[in-house]
Write a protein that holds these residues in place. Structure first.
Motif, PDB file in Angstrom:
ATOM      1  N   ALA A  13       0.994 -17.288   9.489  1.00  0.00           N
ATOM      2  CA  ALA A  13       1.947 -16.446  10.219  1.00  0.00           C
ATOM      3  C   ALA A  13       1.546 -14.992  10.070  1.00  0.00           C
ATOM      4  O   ALA A  13       1.000 -14.575   9.041  1.00  0.00           O
ATOM      5  CB  ALA A  13       3.371 -16.660   9.696  1.00  0.00           C
ATOM      6  N   GLY A  14       1.789 -14.220  11.125  1.00  0.00           N
ATOM      7  CA  GLY A  14       1.551 -12.785  11.094  1.00  0.00           C
ATOM      8  C   GLY A  14       2.870 -12.034  11.224  1.00  0.00           C
ATOM      9  O   GLY A  14       3.732 -12.401  12.009  1.00  0.00           O
ATOM     10  N   VAL A  15       3.021 -10.993  10.420  1.00  0.00           N
ATOM     11  CA  VAL A  15       4.221 -10.155  10.464  1.00  0.00           C
ATOM     12  C   VAL A  15       3.793  -8.745  10.884  1.00  0.00           C
ATOM     13  O   VAL A  15       3.029  -8.086  10.164  1.00  0.00           O
ATOM     14  CB  VAL A  15       4.929 -10.102   9.099  1.00  0.00           C
ATOM     15  N   LEU A  16       4.237  -8.309  12.031  1.00  0.00           N
ATOM     16  CA  LEU A  16       3.901  -6.994  12.561  1.00  0.00           C
ATOM     17  C   LEU A  16       5.107  -6.075  12.373  1.00  0.00           C
ATOM     18  O   LEU A  16       6.223  -6.406  12.793  1.00  0.00           O
ATOM     19  CB  LEU A  16       3.536  -7.088  14.040  1.00  0.00           C
ATOM     20  N   VAL A  17       4.891  -4.915  11.743  1.00  0.00           N
ATOM     21  CA  VAL A  17       5.985  -3.987  11.448  1.00  0.00           C
ATOM     22  C   VAL A  17       5.593  -2.597  11.922  1.00  0.00           C
ATOM     23  O   VAL A  17       4.493  -2.102  11.606  1.00  0.00           O
ATOM     24  CB  VAL A  17       6.303  -3.948   9.944  1.00  0.00           C
ATOM     25  N   THR A  18       6.470  -1.968  12.684  1.00  0.00           N
ATOM     26  CA  THR A  18       6.308  -0.569  13.073  1.00  0.00           C
ATOM     27  C   THR A  18       7.452   0.230  12.462  1.00  0.00           C
ATOM     28  O   THR A  18       8.624  -0.118  12.638  1.00  0.00           O
ATOM     29  CB  THR A  18       6.332  -0.405  14.598  1.00  0.00           C
ATOM     30  N   ALA A  42      10.284   8.813  15.870  1.00  0.00           N
ATOM     31  CA  ALA A  42       8.821   8.800  15.966  1.00  0.00           C
ATOM     32  C   ALA A  42       8.232   7.826  14.954  1.00  0.00           C
ATOM     33  O   ALA A  42       8.822   7.537  13.908  1.00  0.00           O
ATOM     34  CB  ALA A  42       8.277  10.210  15.717  1.00  0.00           C
ATOM     35  N   VAL A  43       7.024   7.308  15.277  1.00  0.00           N
ATOM     36  CA  VAL A  43       6.335   6.410  14.355  1.00  0.00           C
ATOM     37  C   VAL A  43       6.030   7.162  13.067  1.00  0.00           C
ATOM     38  O   VAL A  43       5.596   8.320  13.092  1.00  0.00           O
ATOM     39  CB  VAL A  43       5.045   5.873  14.999  1.00  0.00           C
ATOM     40  N   LEU A  44       6.265   6.519  11.913  1.00  0.00           N
ATOM     41  CA  LEU A  44       6.176   7.199  10.617  1.00  0.00           C
ATOM     42  C   LEU A  44       5.325   6.402   9.648  1.00  0.00           C
ATOM     43  O   LEU A  44       5.526   5.194   9.464  1.00  0.00           O
ATOM     44  CB  LEU A  44       7.587   7.379  10.028  1.00  0.00           C
ATOM     45  N   ASP A  45       4.366   7.067   9.012  1.00  0.00           N
ATOM     46  CA  ASP A  45       3.622   6.470   7.897  1.00  0.00           C
ATOM     47  C   ASP A  45       4.476   6.542   6.639  1.00  0.00           C
ATOM     48  O   ASP A  45       5.136   7.560   6.387  1.00  0.00           O
ATOM     49  CB  ASP A  45       2.316   7.234   7.653  1.00  0.00           C
ATOM     50  N   VAL A  46       4.486   5.494   5.834  1.00  0.00           N
ATOM     51  CA  VAL A  46       5.224   5.499   4.574  1.00  0.00           C
ATOM     52  C   VAL A  46       4.253   5.204   3.442  1.00  0.00           C
ATOM     53  O   VAL A  46       3.213   4.559   3.635  1.00  0.00           O
ATOM     54  CB  VAL A  46       6.360   4.454   4.586  1.00  0.00           C
ATOM     55  N   PRO A  47       4.552   5.681   2.223  1.00  0.00           N
ATOM     56  CA  PRO A  47       3.641   5.439   1.099  1.00  0.00           C
ATOM     57  C   PRO A  47       3.437   3.974   0.785  1.00  0.00           C
ATOM     58  O   PRO A  47       2.367   3.573   0.328  1.00  0.00           O
ATOM     59  CB  PRO A  47       4.334   6.160  -0.068  1.00  0.00           C
ATOM     60  N   ALA A  57      -2.611   1.058  11.825  1.00  0.00           N
ATOM     61  CA  ALA A  57      -2.578   2.321  12.561  1.00  0.00           C
ATOM     62  C   ALA A  57      -1.467   3.165  11.940  1.00  0.00           C
ATOM     63  O   ALA A  57      -0.672   2.646  11.144  1.00  0.00           O
ATOM     64  CB  ALA A  57      -2.322   2.086  14.056  1.00  0.00           C
ATOM     65  N   PRO A  58      -1.385   4.457  12.257  1.00  0.00           N
ATOM     66  CA  PRO A  58      -0.297   5.266  11.700  1.00  0.00           C
ATOM     67  C   PRO A  58       1.074   4.648  11.978  1.00  0.00           C
ATOM     68  O   PRO A  58       1.457   4.419  13.129  1.00  0.00           O
ATOM     69  CB  PRO A  58      -0.470   6.608  12.422  1.00  0.00           C
ATOM     70  N   GLY A  59       1.783   4.335  10.907  1.00  0.00           N
ATOM     71  CA  GLY A  59       3.117   3.772  11.026  1.00  0.00           C
ATOM     72  C   GLY A  59       3.159   2.315  11.425  1.00  0.00           C
ATOM     73  O   GLY A  59       4.255   1.772  11.629  1.00  0.00           O
ATOM     74  N   ARG A  60       2.009   1.653  11.534  1.00  0.00           N
ATOM     75  CA  ARG A  60       1.973   0.253  11.970  1.00  0.00           C
ATOM     76  C   ARG A  60       1.291  -0.586  10.887  1.00  0.00           C
ATOM     77  O   ARG A  60       0.216  -0.222  10.386  1.00  0.00           O
ATOM     78  CB  ARG A  60       1.240   0.113  13.304  1.00  0.00           C
TER      79      ARG A  60
END
Length: 598
Positions: free
Chosen positions: A517-522, A529-534, A558-561
């Motif tokens: 299974a694949g889990v895609l999270v944005t 706005a799309v956000l990068d988290v630590p 990708a950034p935030g993905r």
């Protein structure tokens, strides 16, 4: 005489109920804000979700702290459901935190499921599962049987026994503190020594009970296994076991101290009294430490600060609430003004209680911070809402305590006037003492309510990790709904409580069938706005089978993905936990249901 004693009987019955509640829940105040400090599985060999060319000779699991292994701690099932481990799980030599189990030779290709159950350093059983594959993932992986939750009776008895231990500790320490700090002459009267002896006896019995019940509780066994030598040996291998033995030794010394205190305190000089007080303080701190060093404070957030704060919290709680038990007994209706603590003793206790309240509030606030995590959790989580109720109850308790303080001063003034005015003035002192008896009873009752709310907090999911309110579309999902085939999509709100720590997570789990299974999270920030988290962590759990959590490795695409790749071995209504960290200290875990079909 009969007409006086008759109205007092309901009050005495109410007092017995209140004192009973206090004994059952008193020590649970020490658990205000229990740390989420159970053992965490750091790594496995083979890694979860990995594909190997052949079955390895053994499985190893490494935890974040030393763990104790009950029978059947690690079980491994092949693709056909046959158990392939050798049944001899043990620690790797030289490491209490690494566990291994050997595997019998098997040639079947497909997905293997590893289920584990261990006992963490804070004495709680912890379980989980993960999968790996040989050759290739199979269409279905074997499902391990549900992890045994243990006997419900053992769980109830274990909780009651530990609560009685906390409560009797409060009675013992509170009675000693009342004698040493407020009423030294009371050592020569039967009341307070009798209360202290009762607390001592109940604490001994409950400590032995905890020693016997911890093994079956941690291993998921029944009441018949209480006297099994192996169960006791398991407990003795825990920090809790050492702490219980130390507590029993301190209690044996304590009985000698109680006898010496009763005979020497009434006539002791100031220096001798100071020495007795110092010994009593050491005894109280030592007993309190037997809880702190074997519980959450020792392994949770900031143990260097949490340990002394927990000890101070316990001792202050016991001095205050145990003293209330003494007063509730001393001021019971029909006792009269003779033979009980005088106005000077009551005034001293009022002052001691003030200092204890300050310590309890300060240390309780710190412990609550360890669990709450953010201001919004006050209204967004069950933990926060119960904590608000507790704060209201504490404010009410302090209000009644103020009435008790005024009654103490009123009684003191009446006593002084009675010394000058004879029998008439002395008669006027009795109503003031009856008022004090009523306020002390009310204070004790509210304290029991506060402690009952604390017991709820102990069992509630801490606000720091609780799920914030889900979007409206999730509210109607049912954990028992039939699993469907196809991708699952959801939008979940998160709020870590820190600056810029609020936003949403767009989640897609595909293909929605058992197997890989694949889990895609944005991740989106406060402005959308799309956000990068630590850090972003994912885990899957199947509540209906008590399976999991299955950790899902995450990579940033990708950034935030982000993308997680794992394997779901069973059809059913899974829960996906997403842990978002937005700074060094701000993080939260949110959840969404994931329906998986065949």
């Amino acid at each position: 005489m009969h007409s006086h004693r008759g109205p007092g009987r309901p009050g005495r019955r109410l007092r017995r109920v209140v004192v009973g509640l206090l004994l059952l829940t008193a020590g649970l105040l020490a658990g205000t804000g229990v740390a989420s400090a159970h053992a965490v599985l750091d790594s496995t060999t083979p890694a979860a979700g990995s594909v190997l060319p052949a079955l390895p000779n053994e499985i190893t699991l490494t935890f974040g702290e030393a763990v104790v292994l009950p029978a059947g701690a690690v079980r491994v099932f092949g693709p056909d459901g046959v158990e392939v481990d050798d049944g001899r799980a043990g620690h790797v030599v030289g490491s209490g935190s690494t566990v291994r189990v050997g595997l019998r030779p098997a040639r079947a290709e497909g997905s293997y499921t590893v289920a584990w159950r261990v006992v963490s350093a804070d004495t709680h059983p912890v379980s989980g599962a993960f999968t790996f594959s040989v050759g290739h993932p199979s269409a279905t992986a074997a499902a391990p049987p549900p992890v045994a939750g243990g006997s419900a009776l053992v769980g109830v008895l274990y909780g009651v026994t530990r609560a009685l231990a906390f409560g009797s500790f409060a009675v013992l320490v509170g009675a000693l503190a009342f004698l040493l700090l407020c009423w030294p002459d009371g050592a020569g009267r039967p009341l307070v020594p009798r209360v202290a002896a009762t607390g001592w006896a109940v604490l001994v019995v409950s400590t032995v009970g905890t020693l016997l019940l911890q093994g079956p509780y941690g291993d998921g066994l029944g009441l018949a296994d209480v006297v099994e030598p192996g169960a006791v040996a398991t407990t003795l291998s825990l920090p809790l076991g050492s702490a219980l033995v130390a507590r029993l030794l301190l209690l044996m010394l304590g009985v000698l101290y109680l006898g010496r205190l009763r005979h020497r305190l009434p006539t002791a000089t100031a220096g001798a009294r100071a020495g007795l007080t110092a010994v009593g303080a050491v005894l109280a701190v030592g007993l309190a430490a037997t809880w702190s060093v074997s519980g959450h404070a020792a392994v949770g957030l900031q143990p260097w600060l949490a340990l002394p704060a927990d000890v101070a919290h316990l001792v202050a709680m016991a001095t205050w609430l145990g003293g209330l038990v003494v007063l509730a007994c001393a001021l019971r209706p029909g006792r009269g003004c003779q033979g009980g603590p005088g106005a000077a003793a009551l005034t001293r206790f009022s002052l001691v209680a003030r200092y204890c309240v300050a310590v309890v509030v300060a240390t309780g606030t710190y412990q609550s911070w360890r669990q709450l995590g953010s201001w919004t959790a006050f209204v967004d989580t069950d933990y926060g809402r119960v904590l608000l109720l507790k704060i209201v109850a504490v404010l009410a308790l302090l209000g009644v305590a103020e009435l008790s303080r005024r009654a103490v001063h009123g009684t003191s003034g009446a006593r002084e006037r009675s010394a000058a005015g004879g029998a008439t003035a002395a008669g006027r002192a009795a109503p003031g003492r009856r008022t004090l008896a009523r306020t002390v009873l009310a204070e004790t009752g509210i304290a029991a309510v506060v402690l009952a709310l604390t017991a709820v907090l102990v069992n509630a999911e801490p606000g720091r990790t609780a799920e914030p309110a889900a979007v409206a579309g999730q509210a109607g999902s049912s954990p028992t709904a039939p699993a469907r085939t196809g991708p699952t999509e959801a939008t979940v709100r998160y709020d870590t409580g820190g600056p810029g720590g609020r936003g949403t997570l767009d989640v897609r789990v595909e293909p929605g069938r058992i197997g890989p299974a694949g889990v895609l999270v944005t991740v989106h920030g406060p402005d959308g706005a799309v956000l990068d988290v630590p850090e972003l962590r994912l885990a899957l759990r199947l509540p209906a089978r008590n399976l999991g959590p299955l950790q899902v490795p995450v990579t940033r695409t990708a950034p935030g993905r982000y993308r997680g790749d794992g394997e779901i071995p069973l059809a059913g209504e899974w829960q996906l936990a997403l842990t978002v960290r937005t700074s060094d200290v701000d993080e939260v875990t949110v959840r969404t249901p994931v329906a998986v079909g065949r």
